[in-house]
Design a protein around this motif. Sequence first.
Motif, PDB file in Angstrom:
ATOM      1  N   PHE A 146      16.778  21.985  63.456  1.00  0.00           N
ATOM      2  CA  PHE A 146      15.828  22.528  62.992  1.00  0.00           C
ATOM      3  C   PHE A 146      15.199  21.977  63.674  1.00  0.00           C
ATOM      4  N   THR A 147      15.366  21.931  65.199  1.00  0.00           N
ATOM      5  CA  THR A 147      14.434  21.821  65.947  1.00  0.00           C
ATOM      6  C   THR A 147      14.743  22.733  67.057  1.00  0.00           C
ATOM      7  N   ASP A 148      14.156  22.495  68.047  1.00  0.00           N
ATOM      8  CA  ASP A 148      14.258  23.524  69.414  1.00  0.00           C
ATOM      9  C   ASP A 148      14.657  23.504  69.954  1.00  0.00           C
ATOM     10  N   GLU A 149      15.776  22.267  70.138  1.00  0.00           N
ATOM     11  CA  GLU A 149      16.879  22.661  70.950  1.00  0.00           C
ATOM     12  C   GLU A 149      18.101  23.648  70.435  1.00  0.00           C
ATOM     13  N   TYR A 150      18.035  23.797  69.372  1.00  0.00           N
ATOM     14  CA  TYR A 150      19.019  23.860  68.738  1.00  0.00           C
ATOM     15  C   TYR A 150      18.774  25.606  68.356  1.00  0.00           C
ATOM     16  N   ARG A 151      17.331  25.960  67.920  1.00  0.00           N
ATOM     17  CA  ARG A 151      16.839  26.842  67.820  1.00  0.00           C
ATOM     18  C   ARG A 151      16.940  28.542  68.790  1.00  0.00           C
ATOM     19  N   GLN A 152      17.008  27.606  70.600  1.00  0.00           N
ATOM     20  CA  GLN A 152      17.097  28.518  71.643  1.00  0.00           C
ATOM     21  C   GLN A 152      18.329  28.411  71.622  1.00  0.00           C
ATOM     22  N   SER A 153      19.395  27.859  71.314  1.00  0.00           N
ATOM     23  CA  SER A 153      20.749  28.414  71.620  1.00  0.00           C
ATOM     24  C   SER A 153      21.791  29.480  71.481  1.00  0.00           C
ATOM     25  N   GLU A 154      22.436  30.165  72.150  1.00  0.00           N
ATOM     26  CA  GLU A 154      22.622  31.475  72.041  1.00  0.00           C
ATOM     27  C   GLU A 154      22.934  32.155  70.426  1.00  0.00           C
ATOM     28  N   TRP A 155      23.001  31.540  69.444  1.00  0.00           N
ATOM     29  CA  TRP A 155      23.980  31.968  68.853  1.00  0.00           C
ATOM     30  C   TRP A 155      23.621  31.383  67.380  1.00  0.00           C
ATOM     31  N   PHE A 156      21.941  30.913  67.166  1.00  0.00           N
ATOM     32  CA  PHE A 156      21.555  30.879  66.225  1.00  0.00           C
ATOM     33  C   PHE A 156      20.874  31.676  65.292  1.00  0.00           C
ATOM     34  N   ASP A 157      21.097  32.594  65.403  1.00  0.00           N
ATOM     35  CA  ASP A 157      21.030  33.133  64.072  1.00  0.00           C
ATOM     36  C   ASP A 157      21.685  32.824  62.878  1.00  0.00           C
ATOM     37  N   TYR A 158      23.837  32.861  63.645  1.00  0.00           N
ATOM     38  CA  TYR A 158      24.483  33.015  62.842  1.00  0.00           C
ATOM     39  C   TYR A 158      24.040  31.007  62.498  1.00  0.00           C
ATOM     40  N   SER A 159      24.080  30.341  63.453  1.00  0.00           N
ATOM     41  CA  SER A 159      24.166  29.073  62.961  1.00  0.00           C
ATOM     42  C   SER A 159      23.276  28.764  62.086  1.00  0.00           C
ATOM     43  N   GLN A 160      21.714  28.674  61.794  1.00  0.00           N
ATOM     44  CA  GLN A 160      20.499  29.070  60.865  1.00  0.00           C
ATOM     45  C   GLN A 160      20.728  29.642  59.766  1.00  0.00           C
ATOM     46  N   MET A 161      22.050  30.785  59.341  1.00  0.00           N
ATOM     47  CA  MET A 161      22.584  30.912  58.147  1.00  0.00           C
ATOM     48  C   MET A 161      23.143  30.554  58.106  1.00  0.00           C
ATOM     49  N   SER A 162      24.679  29.641  58.818  1.00  0.00           N
ATOM     50  CA  SER A 162      25.271  28.987  58.367  1.00  0.00           C
ATOM     51  C   SER A 162      24.660  27.755  57.688  1.00  0.00           C
ATOM     52  N   MET A 163      23.513  27.038  58.301  1.00  0.00           N
ATOM     53  CA  MET A 163      23.087  25.788  57.869  1.00  0.00           C
ATOM     54  C   MET A 163      22.635  26.326  56.265  1.00  0.00           C
ATOM     55  N   LEU A 164      21.479  26.734  56.048  1.00  0.00           N
ATOM     56  CA  LEU A 164      21.180  27.920  54.938  1.00  0.00           C
ATOM     57  C   LEU A 164      21.933  27.405  54.167  1.00  0.00           C
ATOM     58  N   TYR A 165      23.263  28.200  54.411  1.00  0.00           N
ATOM     59  CA  TYR A 165      24.607  28.615  53.423  1.00  0.00           C
ATOM     60  C   TYR A 165      24.697  27.101  52.706  1.00  0.00           C
ATOM     61  N   VAL A 166      24.822  25.707  53.565  1.00  0.00           N
ATOM     62  CA  VAL A 166      25.372  24.546  53.330  1.00  0.00           C
ATOM     63  C   VAL A 166      23.992  24.276  52.458  1.00  0.00           C
ATOM     64  N   LEU A 167      22.553  24.291  52.571  1.00  0.00           N
ATOM     65  CA  LEU A 167      21.581  24.123  51.888  1.00  0.00           C
ATOM     66  C   LEU A 167      21.908  24.599  50.740  1.00  0.00           C
ATOM     67  N   PHE A 168      21.876  25.587  50.604  1.00  0.00           N
ATOM     68  CA  PHE A 168      22.102  26.850  49.143  1.00  0.00           C
ATOM     69  C   PHE A 168      23.235  26.344  48.189  1.00  0.00           C
ATOM     70  N   GLN A 169      24.601  25.480  48.838  1.00  0.00           N
ATOM     71  CA  GLN A 169      25.264  25.304  47.501  1.00  0.00           C
ATOM     72  C   GLN A 169      25.489  24.417  47.636  1.00  0.00           C
ATOM     73  N   ILE A 170      24.336  23.285  47.975  1.00  0.00           N
ATOM     74  CA  ILE A 170      23.905  22.241  47.210  1.00  0.00           C
ATOM     75  C   ILE A 170      23.480  22.325  46.463  1.00  0.00           C
ATOM     76  N   ALA A 171      22.066  22.621  46.333  1.00  0.00           N
ATOM     77  CA  ALA A 171      21.104  22.786  45.621  1.00  0.00           C
ATOM     78  C   ALA A 171      21.665  23.215  44.279  1.00  0.00           C
ATOM     79  N   LEU A 172      23.128  24.328  44.258  1.00  0.00           N
ATOM     80  CA  LEU A 172      23.749  24.863  42.855  1.00  0.00           C
ATOM     81  C   LEU A 172      24.499  23.415  42.453  1.00  0.00           C
ATOM     82  N   TYR A 173      24.793  22.651  43.348  1.00  0.00           N
ATOM     83  CA  TYR A 173      25.775  21.945  42.940  1.00  0.00           C
ATOM     84  C   TYR A 173      25.547  19.744  42.518  1.00  0.00           C
ATOM     85  N   THR A 174      23.683  19.844  43.220  1.00  0.00           N
ATOM     86  CA  THR A 174      23.758  18.511  43.209  1.00  0.00           C
ATOM     87  C   THR A 174      23.239  18.401  41.891  1.00  0.00           C
ATOM     88  N   LYS A 175      22.587  16.841  41.560  1.00  0.00           N
ATOM     89  CA  LYS A 175      21.927  16.280  40.671  1.00  0.00           C
ATOM     90  C   LYS A 175      20.454  15.169  41.257  1.00  0.00           C
TER      91      LYS A 175
END
Length: 522
Positions: free
Chosen positions: A240-269
């Motif tokens: 989540f830094t400018d280097e990656y925010r400026q990449s061509e597929w960041f909309d997709y990549s950002q959604m993908s990383m949000l999916y990761v964080l959401f799944q962790i929240a579901l299962y972590t203690k």
Amino acid sequence: MLDPIHDVRNDACMYTYYLSNKTHTLDYTPLKRNLCESIILQMFRLVKSRPLLFNMSRKHTRKRSFIFFETATRLGTLLMIDELVKRQKDGVIVKNMLQEIECMARYFTLNFYLLRIFMPVLQILMRKQITFQAVYVNNAIEYQGFWNKPEFLSPCQQGKWTRECIKEAMSFVWHHSKYHECKNSPACLKEEERFKLFYPYILSAYKTGDSFTYFTLERILVIMGVCKWQNIKPCVEKFFTDEYRQSEWFDYSQMSMLYVLFQIALYTKEDLQELTEIYTRESKLWTLRCKGLFKAPNSHKANPNGLYKRNVMTWYCVVYCANGGDGTIHEGDSKCVPMFYELIDIAIREKDKELLIHLIENISELITDFGYIHTAMELLKYILIQYDTAEKVKEIDEKTTNRNGLYQYNLTKVVGNVLSTAKNYYQTETDTFIKKELIGLSFPGIPTYREEILSYNPSGETLSDLFTHKFGKFLTWGLLFEEAIDNFAYEAMCTSINAPNCFSWYDQVVRILLKHLFKLKL
């Protein structure tokens, strides 16, 4: 051209699945068994009631047999997923469904004697499962990019993602199942140090927009992150830094990383404060910018709109409520999921119909996928309170969008779809909410939300939605807690390295699945 019969068949399958939530008849007599399970068993029995030669010799009986087999297997899979994710690993439904599916496989192959002959038919049926959901990014057309990218064919290079990196990524697939009960053991710590060396490859991959790669890395990041948030925190913060925010597929990549964080929240203690703060910030940015839609390298080929959809505000609600459950209010907040209300206010203030309908879609998914009926209904009520005159409703209805489906409906119908969907899952709670919370509101559409109308009003959910969300949830659960699924996943994903294309890889996966499921050597 769309196939209306195919669409009707998919809807029938979905509504049959809804029957699995019913516990009583219309006159409130308790049901003796699961209605959906009964229908599945009857479909299987109808196929087996005639000799295989008879069913295969006539076109109409052959077609009917395969339709019944496919539909019943889909429904059985959904029931098994529901029972397994509830941790009812030895549940009766799972045993019954597995026995029936194996029995049907033996029927079509004469006790597996004709398996090689039947294999092409089975592979065609299985292929359909990754081609019928083109509104989501995990589909065969998008996956094919993994085999088409010349840069992925290069030998493994320092810090650069290539096809060969799949095997290294999948070597971490057993991490949680092996170490979640001994997180400080020397073996666990050693593997975590090895994972840190893999960060550059992950970050390199997240600039490619490659769906198959993202599918793989999402699961590995979740596995490592559920075990310990610190395992992936540096990688997430770098992403989540400018280097990656400026990449061509960041909309997709950002959604993908949000999916990761959401799944962790579901299962972590672990404590989720850091993760929640990151998720809240990034999901707000993504929703305001994308409103649920994003492109990927092959999305223009996969569906007519050229874009895929995802509802990350649904995930925000799950992340926010992860520790306390449905309706939890954090200390210092005046209401549950405050950022969701903030986005509703923005949509209403700016008269942004597209954003408003997108948020309502998220509310519906919050009910169907996670059962957060109270949080969802409070959000819905808040929207209706804001539209307290016919003039306000007319003003938003007259706004136009370039999106199809719900986005072409008026607000009264959109809300009615959500209530209809809610009734399919939580009839008592929905009826109570309408009678106690909605009836007194000034929203002009309230009189249309009578039970006899809602009961026959199509919901906004599709079979594609249902399968995508259910299977995604099951796969994550299985990879975290079931070593047998880890073993299958490792073998299946690693075969992609030498496969010539997506469908060839998927055919190999079908063979691996049969080997693991029925202990067959092919």
